[in-house]
Design a protein around this motif. Sequence first.
Motif, short mmCIF file in Angstrom:
data_model
loop_
_atom_site.label_atom_id
_atom_site.label_comp_id
_atom_site.label_asym_id
_atom_site.label_seq_id
_atom_site.Cartn_x
_atom_site.Cartn_y
_atom_site.Cartn_z
N HIS A 83 74.77 3.40 30.90
CA HIS A 83 74.98 1.96 30.83
C HIS A 83 75.95 1.68 29.69
O HIS A 83 75.74 2.13 28.56
CB HIS A 83 73.65 1.23 30.58
CG HIS A 83 72.72 1.31 31.75
ND1 HIS A 83 72.43 0.23 32.54
CD2 HIS A 83 72.02 2.36 32.27
CE1 HIS A 83 71.59 0.59 33.50
NE2 HIS A 83 71.32 1.89 33.34
N MET A 111 79.74 -5.57 30.77
CA MET A 111 78.71 -4.56 31.01
C MET A 111 78.90 -3.93 32.38
O MET A 111 79.30 -4.59 33.34
CB MET A 111 77.30 -5.17 30.93
CG MET A 111 76.74 -5.26 29.52
SD MET A 111 75.04 -5.91 29.50
CE MET A 111 74.22 -4.78 30.61
N ALA A 145 71.95 -3.60 23.45
CA ALA A 145 73.35 -3.91 23.16
C ALA A 145 73.47 -5.13 22.26
O ALA A 145 74.25 -5.14 21.30
CB ALA A 145 74.11 -4.13 24.47
N ALA A 160 85.59 -2.88 31.09
CA ALA A 160 84.46 -1.97 31.23
C ALA A 160 84.83 -0.77 32.10
O ALA A 160 84.44 0.37 31.79
CB ALA A 160 83.26 -2.71 31.83
N THR A 175 79.28 -9.23 34.34
CA THR A 175 78.89 -8.00 35.03
C THR A 175 79.37 -8.08 36.48
O THR A 175 79.85 -9.12 36.94
CB THR A 175 77.37 -7.80 35.02
OG1 THR A 175 76.76 -8.85 35.81
CG2 THR A 175 76.82 -7.84 33.61
N ALA A 222 78.72 -1.03 27.55
CA ALA A 222 79.08 -2.40 27.16
C ALA A 222 80.28 -2.30 26.24
O ALA A 222 80.39 -1.36 25.43
CB ALA A 222 77.92 -3.09 26.45
N LEU A 246 70.51 -4.31 27.88
CA LEU A 246 71.05 -5.59 27.39
C LEU A 246 70.47 -5.92 26.02
O LEU A 246 71.21 -6.30 25.09
CB LEU A 246 70.74 -6.70 28.38
CG LEU A 246 71.09 -8.12 27.92
CD1 LEU A 246 72.59 -8.26 27.70
CD2 LEU A 246 70.59 -9.15 28.93
#
Length: 312
Positions: free
Chosen positions: A168, A136, A198, A250, A214, A170, A195
Amino acid sequence: MNSHKNARLTFEGRKLLIERIAVMGLIPAAEAAGISQRTACKWRKRFAMLGHEGLIDRSSRPARTRTTVDAELMQRIERLRRKRMPMRRIAQVVGRSVATISRVLAQLGLSSLNAIDPKEPVVRYEHEAPGDLLHMDMKKLGRIAMPGHRVTGNPRNHTRGVGWEVAHVAIDDHSRVGFVQMYPNEQRPSVVAFLEAAVAHYEALGVTIKRLITDNGPAYRSKVFARACQALGIKHTFTRPYRPQTNGKAERFIQTCLREWAYGRIWATSQERTAWLPAFLAYYNARRPHSALGYKPPASRLGGNNLLQINT
């Protein structure tokens, strides 16, 4: 072979000279070619040693040249360079010209300071199954109120104070299936909401997220985010500080999103750009070839037929 315009002998002329020497003798053959006896003797000697290859021009560079840099001085130059001393400074310290120092450093392979610090080996990894690790991250994008001066060419077409919005992102470590949502900021509520969205998205694809990685951003380090991970049964780990390579999948996915979606065409507004996001994700996950997957789309790594879920 490069002969000057006034050359008496070319390669073919030298072969003819050798033939004449065999028939006429050295002195008559030299006079017939218009060269000295010494030159004719030289070419006869080369032909006797190397054959026709000996009649080809050689480099005028001497086989051995005198140098003022002995082994001890070369070691000193190397020690100074490994202390990251500039080339001109080394020349002043050892009392040699910059050209000499440049030549020595080229021989040592230290012309560039980057050669002093060896590159760390690239460590690539991939987890065995989808959901074993989820990457992420987030990326700030400038809001679009109208096409700017870079699009229209008119310097008057610019907006100030429009602000930012945050993408954002993922991406699953094994399958490379990506998921992106837009939020107004990068604060804790937005991170937690993404989150949860996702995890729900990947569950719809039959993938259960077990672990998350992360960077060390404040929102990811917060207690609220830690409780959210605990409630979802996800083990949360962090990248090494100042090492974005740890979360490289990512980072690479973000670059693809910027190039092929966010800045891939001219958008009239931010809302238009966001509206095209699902279409881009459907293309990325279901049809776009991925080099790390043998040029197959990420959906090929998911068990079962998930194309319908991915394209919705």
